[in-house]
Enzyme design. Structure first.
Site, PDB file in Angstrom:
ATOM      1  N   ASP A 144     124.066  34.425  73.167  1.00  9.53           N
ATOM      2  CA  ASP A 144     122.735  34.436  73.683  1.00  9.53           C
ATOM      3  C   ASP A 144     122.424  35.982  74.178  1.00  9.53           C
ATOM      4  O   ASP A 144     122.808  36.276  75.546  1.00  9.53           O
ATOM      5  CB  ASP A 144     122.563  33.519  74.808  1.00  9.53           C
ATOM      6  CG  ASP A 144     121.251  33.375  74.983  1.00  9.53           C
ATOM      7  OD1 ASP A 144     120.153  33.131  74.060  1.00  9.53           O
ATOM      8  OD2 ASP A 144     120.830  33.472  76.406  1.00  9.53           O
ATOM      9  N   ALA A 182     125.108  35.257  82.120  1.00  3.58           N
ATOM     10  CA  ALA A 182     124.211  34.915  83.156  1.00  3.58           C
ATOM     11  C   ALA A 182     122.655  34.893  82.725  1.00  3.58           C
ATOM     12  O   ALA A 182     122.392  35.264  81.790  1.00  3.58           O
ATOM     13  CB  ALA A 182     124.291  36.278  83.956  1.00  3.58           C
ATOM     14  N   GLY A 215     123.019  31.557  83.753  1.00  2.69           N
ATOM     15  CA  GLY A 215     124.059  30.504  83.848  1.00  2.69           C
ATOM     16  C   GLY A 215     123.649  28.940  83.462  1.00  2.69           C
ATOM     17  O   GLY A 215     124.411  28.045  83.304  1.00  2.69           O
ATOM     18  N   CYS A 230     115.764  35.133  73.148  1.00  2.90           N
ATOM     19  CA  CYS A 230     114.208  34.777  73.575  1.00  2.90           C
ATOM     20  C   CYS A 230     113.260  35.922  72.727  1.00  2.90           C
ATOM     21  O   CYS A 230     112.231  36.072  73.576  1.00  2.90           O
ATOM     22  CB  CYS A 230     114.073  34.479  74.891  1.00  2.90           C
ATOM     23  SG  CYS A 230     114.765  36.059  76.030  1.00  2.90           S
ATOM     24  N   ASP A 272     129.717  38.160  81.582  1.00  2.00           N
ATOM     25  CA  ASP A 272     128.675  38.983  81.722  1.00  2.00           C
ATOM     26  C   ASP A 272     128.748  40.457  82.246  1.00  2.00           C
ATOM     27  O   ASP A 272     129.870  40.750  82.963  1.00  2.00           O
ATOM     28  CB  ASP A 272     127.486  38.546  82.671  1.00  2.00           C
ATOM     29  CG  ASP A 272     126.177  38.898  82.675  1.00  2.00           C
ATOM     30  OD1 ASP A 272     125.504  38.467  81.671  1.00  2.00           O
ATOM     31  OD2 ASP A 272     125.664  39.927  82.867  1.00  2.00           O
ATOM     32  N   LYS A 284     122.603  27.824  80.522  1.00  2.00           N
ATOM     33  CA  LYS A 284     123.565  27.346  79.236  1.00  2.00           C
ATOM     34  C   LYS A 284     124.983  27.303  79.297  1.00  2.00           C
ATOM     35  O   LYS A 284     125.523  26.415  78.931  1.00  2.00           O
ATOM     36  CB  LYS A 284     123.335  28.683  77.997  1.00  2.00           C
ATOM     37  CG  LYS A 284     121.812  28.867  77.662  1.00  2.00           C
ATOM     38  CD  LYS A 284     121.689  30.025  76.518  1.00  2.00           C
ATOM     39  CE  LYS A 284     120.321  30.270  76.233  1.00  2.00           C
ATOM     40  NZ  LYS A 284     119.467  30.894  77.459  1.00  2.00           N
ATOM     41  N   CYS A 344     127.278  36.402  76.770  1.00  2.00           N
ATOM     42  CA  CYS A 344     126.574  37.037  77.769  1.00  2.00           C
ATOM     43  C   CYS A 344     125.792  35.965  78.496  1.00  2.00           C
ATOM     44  O   CYS A 344     124.688  35.414  78.581  1.00  2.00           O
ATOM     45  CB  CYS A 344     125.310  37.784  76.874  1.00  2.00           C
ATOM     46  SG  CYS A 344     125.901  38.934  75.652  1.00  2.00           S
TER      47      CYS A 344
END
Length: 743
Positions: free
Chosen positions: A244, A150, A152, A297, A182, A154, A148
């Site tokens: 992520d 976008a 970008g 997050c 993505d 990471k 996943c």
């Protein structure tokens, strides 16, 4: 603008106090930290040689300049190194936008950040967002997928790790690859734009639902020892996988303050199933000695530990890895093994188990509920060692909130029982809605391969099943081959996705006339990998641009249907065709972003050496006449034929600047003049970095506000090509760390 007094949400407080993620004595610190603005953080990007030179300049130039700043009577702290980031290459500073706009020293520093971000030397990224790629530990030979990816930031870190052997002037061609995926096509295009800052022949972008990422094929290797974890002998498995995942994003409250008003726990409940499916899919794509990093997050255990527990119980071959000894300066808290999900928006956490909640539902309600048994802690939660997960809280080191978990396969057992467990785990497929299952198009005739033969690619199942999708009609010749060359798998089935509108990726033959002409014009050496050049059109015509890939990326393209992969881009654009006048042969030129990749293959004898005065002229004038340069460059450039040339400014000192290493840039020569073929903003950044002011034509003409700065005396990067689209300055200072929240 939300006032600090309005930064509250009773549901948020009630829910997280019930989860006991924070000790009672720290709760007020935690909430107060969430209400403070997030510090500005950035890391030095690019090759290690350039990164260390730029980092040294920050320490020597900017930190002293900003150390004694006082604004409106208050002392303003200077930038400081993020203590846990490797080699001290990440920084943070905490000042208001008012200070950045009006305080002269910080205004110069802001200008420095903007310009260096535009040319890719700095990545503006939230501190905690930098963690997942670090724990993934990518090496140049690894096969990596960012599920996943976008926007970008990471992905850029992963690319940098893949290119850890790059020099200041040349890009290596790593043997591994990175697939950035993505599910949103617009966000996938953003990945392509961002990747231009670090051009890589090992890079691919796909536009797929990560939870049903298809099986990719490679030619069969007879000595492959990994068949006990593969779905088929030619399956591509990955050494490193980053998950992520999309999340509710409440760890980003400090920068996304609107979450204070709209937060409610059902967002996390609704995403739990998708998050589990993505992680389970990654488990079935991993090499035996590979590693997965799962991150969000979010602070919500339903999106974090509950996902890890569900995935581990669905695949007992995996375990959490204790990485607490890594990055000891990072203050973190262990994962939790007890939590209580809410079953509605009113924070009803009264049901301690799924069974207790399920009893209150009718059969119809149970079937329609988005809440499942895996939302609750499993009975074996303690044995899963969930404490090896990492929780990052805002009050610990002035960051955002974050969650990271590192997973690997358990040490391999030699017994048949061990293999049986492994196979059973691999067969534990996730249920996929019919609408998302791959359909075969059996009506179209087989496609022609690049070599002219009939080559329908191998079917790719979205769930990684051990069976081929049409097992009775596909002949896998490559499985019986003792060779490992890129021989596409042949069969009788044509698979394609007509909804995918991107152009194909067609490799040119090394004896293609246009390619031979290009190699001759640009004076490329015999070891240039001409067999790895592709174009983006069905016929394979060299219409405009050449892309370069490494061997592994080429193999993936040749052995898979690009439409089923939804392959957006592959490799990196290195050369473009410049149409000439009537009756003249077309000319090829090396792109600015492609120069670091092509440079090792350019005949050194054709590179022009010159001095700083030449660079100043090229920056100050769009099309300076060849006759306007001083000797010996004037004679050297006048003797060259029109077309693409490379100029080198050797490392050293001049009256007003210092180069710590060689700087190489592309030129275009017409009959009587030359021009520097890099983006206008890159010219400004280069001017500021070398000469302390923007001396470009754009700045002098007032088309762009000139921003002067006593900038670090170093360079060496190769800037973007003229015409590359750029974001505005404010966008370049936006954090790219966790914008996938609520994807």
């Amino acid at each position: 603008m939300l006032e600090k007094s309005d930064m509250k949400n009773e549901r948020f407080t009630s829910y997280y106090k019930a989860q006991r993620i924070i000790p009672d004595e720290e709760w007020n610190q935690f909430i107060e930290a969430l209400r403070r603005p997030l510090p500005t953080t950035f890391r030095i990007a690019g090759s290690r040689e350039i990164a260390h030179a730029l980092n040294a300049a920050i320490k020597k130039t900017y930190v002293p300049m900003l150390s004694d700043v006082v604004f409106e009577g208050d002392s303003v702290p200077p930038p400081s190194v993020i203590p846990w980031y490797p080699e001290g290459l990440a920084w943070q500073f905490n000042v208001s936008k008012k200070v950045l706009r009006k305080q002269q020293a910080f205004k110069k520093f802001h200008s420095f950040l903007v310009h260096e971000t535009e040319v890719g030397n700095i990545s503006r990224q939230e501190a905690v967002s930098m963690l997942p790629p670090l724990f993934l530990d990518v090496q140049p030979h690894h096969k990596v997928v960012d599920m996943c990816a976008a926007p970008g930031s990471k992905t850029a870190q992963l690319l940098e790790a893949l290119h850890s052997q790059d020099t200041a002037t040349a890009t290596s061609i790593p043997p591994g690859l990175l697939i950035a995926n993505d599910s949103d096509s617009k966000r996938a295009h953003l990945l392509i734009h961002q990747s231009a800052r670090l051009p890589s022949p090992a890079f691919m972008v796909t536009n797929l639902d990560a939870s049903i990422f298809p099986v990719l094929r490679l030619p069969v290797t007879p000595t492959d020892t990994r068949r006990n974890v593969k779905k088929s002998p030619n399956q591509l498995l990955f050494d490193r996988i980053l998950c992520d995942v999309p999340c509710s994003g409440d760890g980003t409250l400090r920068k996304n303050i609107g979450i204070w008003k709209r937060w409610q726990p059902m967002d996390g409940n609704g995403l739990h199933s998708l998050q589990v499916r993505i992680l389970q899919r990654a488990m079935r794509m991993l090499e035996p000695d590979g590693r997965i990093v799962y991150s969000t997050c979010s602070l919500n255990p339903v999106e974090n530990e509950a996902v890890i527990a569900a995935a581990l119980n669905s695949n007992p071959d995996f375990q959490l890895i204790d990485v607490s000894a890594q990055m000891p300066e990072l203050v973190r808290r262990p994962g939790i093994s007890s939590w209580t999900p809410t079953v509605d928006r009113s924070i009803n956490t009264g049901f301690k188990t799924w069974a207790a909640y399920s009893e209150t539902l009718s059969e119809e309600q149970r079937a329609e509920s988005k809440i499942s048994e895996t939302h609750w802690p499993p009975a074996d939660a303690d044995s899963l060692q969930l404490q090896h997960c990492m929780r990052i809280y805002p009050h610990l080191q002035d960051t955002g909130g974050f969650f990271v978990a590192v997973l690997e396969r358990k040490p391999r057992q030699n017994s048949r029982a061990g293999v049986s467990v492994k196979r059973d785990a691999e067969e534990a497929d996730v249920a996929v809605p019919e609408a998302k299952k791959v359909k075969l198009d059996l009506s179209e005739p087989p496609a022609l391969s690049q070599e002219g033969g009939l080559v329908p690619p191998t079917p790719m199942s979205e769930d990684g099943g051990s069976r081929l999708l049409v097992s009775d009609t596909v002949e896998t010749e490559a499985q019986n081959s003792s060779k490992t060359e890129n021989v596409p798998i042949r069969g009788k089935v044509r698979i394609s996705d007509p909804s995918f509108k991107e152009m194909p990726h067609t490799f040119l033959e090394p004896n293609d006339p246009a390619l031979i002409s290009c190699i001759d014009q640009l004076h490329l050496t015999p070891d240039f990998p001409s067999s790895n050049i592709l174009v983006r059109n069905p016929a394979g015509d060299a219409v405009r641009s050449f892309y370069l890939t490494n061997d592994l990326v080429k193999s993936v393209i040749l052995n898979n249907d690009y439409t089923r992969m939804r392959l957006m881009t592959s490799g990196t654009k290195v050369i473009t065709k410049q149409e000439a006048g009537r009756g003249l042969e077309a000319q090829f030129r090396v792109l600015g972003e492609g120069l670091p990749v092509v440079l090792p293959y350019i005949d050194p004898s054709v590179i022009l050496d010159t001095e700083f005065a030449t660079l100043k002229t090229l920056l100050m004038t769009y099309y300076p006449l060849c006759a306007s340069f001083s000797e010996p460059f004037q004679s050297a450039i006048e003797s060259r034929s029109p077309g693409s040339h490379i100029v080198r400014f050797p490392a050293g000192q001049s009256d007003d600047s210092t180069l710590s290493h060689d700087l190489l840039l592309p030129l275009w020569k017409s009959n009587v003049s030359v021009t520097l073929m890099i983006d206008k903003k890159a010219k400004s950044a280069l001017s500021l970095r070398l000469f302390g002011e923007d001396i470009t034509t754009v700045a002098r003409d007032g088309k762009k506000v000139a921003q002067t700065s006593q900038l670090p005396q170093n360079a060496g990067d190769v800037a973007m090509d003229e015409g590359t689209e750029k974001d505005n300055e404010d966008a370049n200072l936006e954090d790219e760390g966790d914008d996938d929240a609520e994807q």
